[in-house]
Design a protein around this motif. Structure first.
Motif, PDB file in Angstrom:
ATOM      1  N   UNK A 100       1.189  -0.757  -0.158  1.00  0.00           N
ATOM      2  CA  UNK A 100       0.103  -0.086  -0.250  1.00  0.00           C
ATOM      3  C   UNK A 100       0.813   1.079  -0.805  1.00  0.00           C
ATOM      4  N   UNK A 101       0.052   2.300   0.101  1.00  0.00           N
ATOM      5  CA  UNK A 101       1.159   3.269  -0.111  1.00  0.00           C
ATOM      6  C   UNK A 101       1.616   4.304   1.094  1.00  0.00           C
ATOM      7  N   UNK A 102       0.361   3.455   2.143  1.00  0.00           N
ATOM      8  CA  UNK A 102       0.748   4.012   3.441  1.00  0.00           C
ATOM      9  C   UNK A 102       2.203   3.155   4.050  1.00  0.00           C
ATOM     10  N   UNK A 103       2.377   2.001   3.682  1.00  0.00           N
ATOM     11  CA  UNK A 103       3.201   0.838   3.967  1.00  0.00           C
ATOM     12  C   UNK A 103       4.387   0.917   3.323  1.00  0.00           C
ATOM     13  N   UNK A 104       4.695   2.153   1.975  1.00  0.00           N
ATOM     14  CA  UNK A 104       5.398   2.354   1.085  1.00  0.00           C
ATOM     15  C   UNK A 104       5.987   3.334   2.393  1.00  0.00           C
ATOM     16  N   UNK A 105       5.880   4.234   2.840  1.00  0.00           N
ATOM     17  CA  UNK A 105       5.460   5.408   3.023  1.00  0.00           C
ATOM     18  C   UNK A 105       6.732   5.743   5.099  1.00  0.00           C
ATOM     19  N   UNK A 106       6.014   4.313   5.345  1.00  0.00           N
ATOM     20  CA  UNK A 106       6.302   3.286   6.896  1.00  0.00           C
ATOM     21  C   UNK A 106       7.979   3.301   6.069  1.00  0.00           C
ATOM     22  N   UNK A 107       8.121   2.380   5.235  1.00  0.00           N
ATOM     23  CA  UNK A 107       9.637   2.027   4.736  1.00  0.00           C
ATOM     24  C   UNK A 107      10.168   2.358   3.889  1.00  0.00           C
ATOM     25  N   UNK A 108       9.885   4.290   3.865  1.00  0.00           N
ATOM     26  CA  UNK A 108      10.815   5.067   3.695  1.00  0.00           C
ATOM     27  C   UNK A 108      11.214   5.626   5.048  1.00  0.00           C
ATOM     28  N   UNK A 109      10.696   5.476   6.242  1.00  0.00           N
ATOM     29  CA  UNK A 109      11.200   6.320   7.135  1.00  0.00           C
ATOM     30  C   UNK A 109      11.948   5.095   7.916  1.00  0.00           C
ATOM     31  N   UNK A 110      11.670   3.193   7.309  1.00  0.00           N
ATOM     32  CA  UNK A 110      12.239   2.136   8.319  1.00  0.00           C
ATOM     33  C   UNK A 110      14.135   2.901   7.858  1.00  0.00           C
ATOM     34  N   UNK A 111      13.698   2.539   6.221  1.00  0.00           N
ATOM     35  CA  UNK A 111      15.524   2.759   5.308  1.00  0.00           C
ATOM     36  C   UNK A 111      16.231   4.438   5.743  1.00  0.00           C
TER      37      UNK A 111
ATOM     38  N   UNK B  54      17.774   2.952   9.224  1.00  0.00           N
ATOM     39  CA  UNK B  54      19.377   2.158   8.907  1.00  0.00           C
ATOM     40  C   UNK B  54      19.777   2.146   8.718  1.00  0.00           C
ATOM     41  N   UNK B  55      19.448   3.158   7.035  1.00  0.00           N
ATOM     42  CA  UNK B  55      20.780   3.893   6.146  1.00  0.00           C
ATOM     43  C   UNK B  55      21.237   4.416   7.805  1.00  0.00           C
ATOM     44  N   UNK B  56      20.769   5.153   8.230  1.00  0.00           N
ATOM     45  CA  UNK B  56      22.234   6.214   9.063  1.00  0.00           C
ATOM     46  C   UNK B  56      23.243   5.475  10.123  1.00  0.00           C
ATOM     47  N   UNK B  57      23.106   4.258   9.996  1.00  0.00           N
ATOM     48  CA  UNK B  57      23.686   3.368   9.916  1.00  0.00           C
ATOM     49  C   UNK B  57      25.131   2.630   9.346  1.00  0.00           C
ATOM     50  N   UNK B  58      24.644   2.831   7.519  1.00  0.00           N
ATOM     51  CA  UNK B  58      26.100   2.546   6.523  1.00  0.00           C
ATOM     52  C   UNK B  58      25.943   1.203   6.481  1.00  0.00           C
TER      53      UNK B  58
ATOM     54  N   UNK C  48      14.352  -7.585   8.109  1.00  0.00           N
ATOM     55  CA  UNK C  48      14.110  -6.754   9.056  1.00  0.00           C
ATOM     56  C   UNK C  48      12.504  -6.512   9.231  1.00  0.00           C
ATOM     57  N   UNK C  49      11.834  -7.517   8.518  1.00  0.00           N
ATOM     58  CA  UNK C  49      10.491  -7.732   8.328  1.00  0.00           C
ATOM     59  C   UNK C  49       9.682  -5.791   8.183  1.00  0.00           C
ATOM     60  N   UNK C  50      10.583  -5.270   7.311  1.00  0.00           N
ATOM     61  CA  UNK C  50      10.360  -3.773   7.104  1.00  0.00           C
ATOM     62  C   UNK C  50       9.997  -2.618   8.784  1.00  0.00           C
ATOM     63  N   UNK C  51      11.366  -3.278   9.620  1.00  0.00           N
ATOM     64  CA  UNK C  51      10.702  -2.675  11.052  1.00  0.00           C
ATOM     65  C   UNK C  51      12.372  -2.537  11.303  1.00  0.00           C
ATOM     66  N   UNK C  52      12.652  -1.325  11.663  1.00  0.00           N
ATOM     67  CA  UNK C  52      13.892  -0.271  11.717  1.00  0.00           C
ATOM     68  C   UNK C  52      14.456  -1.067  12.953  1.00  0.00           C
TER      69      UNK C  52
END
Length: 286
Positions: A18-29, A32-36, A265-269
């Protein structure tokens, strides 16, 4: 850890529905991406059932400049379809792929339908068509693939993927480190020397984990099952106990110089970041 030992860390995502799921994924990424991490992988459904969502997710990751390794499942696909998908990824600057057989699409019923039957055939095709343009990772199974007729047959199948040109492997998740070490010993005996990266599944939801494990053949050791069952609906207790179990597993793997850890991750940070912090890996590339 010795100064020369530098394990690589990565995360697996799945394409949101879903669109909502994609927005949540972007926040998760973003978290996670902050730790390179070295890269993010992105799953791909049976017979391409999530193909467009996978493309959307990979496109967004590449737009952020994030190294991405799309899963590429071949069962039920033709050479033309696979070629077109890989060319699409190449145009986006993707240079890593996770090459898999994948699950049989609903209604197919036969393993010999389509061009590809096994992942080693996909790896062979990728090397023939694209030479060394891609770093190719394949799957490995410390507790053996649930459809393998025997342990040796599973190891021989893995060797075929390596001989076809795989650069590295990611394992199915497991909670028994000895199963992973036994896999390494068996591979060494067969002359397999590519990196075999442990797949790590944080424990946050016992019902979900039990369902996944029953489907993929990953063993939840009896002592872990019984403790998780005892906690019932106490989610905080499940997460605290699960974190300790997985933290101990990761520590043992890294003490034995596993080449890295690949977190499902199951899309969780939060679960992965907590493990990262408690492993004390500051200064390592996650």
């Amino acid at each position: 850890m010795t100064t020369h030992y530098q394990p690589a860390f990565s995360f697996e995502l799945f394409p949101p529905k879903t669109t909502e799921g994609m927005e949540q994924l972007k926040q998760t990424v973003a978290r996670l991406n902050a730790v390179r991490p070295l890269y993010f992988s992105c799953t791909y459904g049976a017979g391409g059932s999530t193909r467009e969502r996978t493309f959307e997710t990979v496109t967004w990751l590449r737009e952020q400049g994030i190294t991405t390794a799309p899963h590429l499942a071949c069962i039920g696909s033709s050479e033309e379809e696979i070629r077109a998908i890989v060319q699409h990824y190449r145009e986006q600057g993707v240079d890593r792929l996770v090459a898999l057989r994948g699950d049989l699409p609903s209604g197919m019923g036969r393993l010999d339908s389509g061009t590809f039957r096994y992942a080693n055939e996909l790896v062979t095709f990728l090397r023939r068509e694209f030479s060394d343009e891609f770093y190719i990772e394949v799957a490995a199974y410390p507790e053996f693939h649930p459809q393998a007729p025997s342990a040796m047959a599973d190891l021989e199948n893995f060797k075929r993927k390596v001989d076809a040109g795989a650069n590295a492997a990611i394992t199915q998740y497991f909670y028994n480190a000895d199963a992973y070490f036994a896999l390494l010993d068996s591979c060494a005996h067969l002359g397999i020397n590519i990196p075999i990266i442990p797949g790590i599944m944080p424990i946050t939801n016992y019902t979900q984990l039990a369902r996944f494990s029953d489907a993929c053949g990953a063993e939840i050791p009896r002592w872990i099952r019984r403790r998780l069952e005892y906690f019932g609906d106490d989610r905080d207790a499940i997460r605290a106990f699960g974190h300790d179990v997985v933290l101990d597993l990761c520590e043992r793997l890294l003490e034995h110089e596993a080449p890295g850890l690949h977190f499902y991750t199951m899309n969780q940070a939060a679960p992965g970041l907590r493990l990262w912090a408690d492993l004390g890996l500051t200064g390592y590339r996650l």
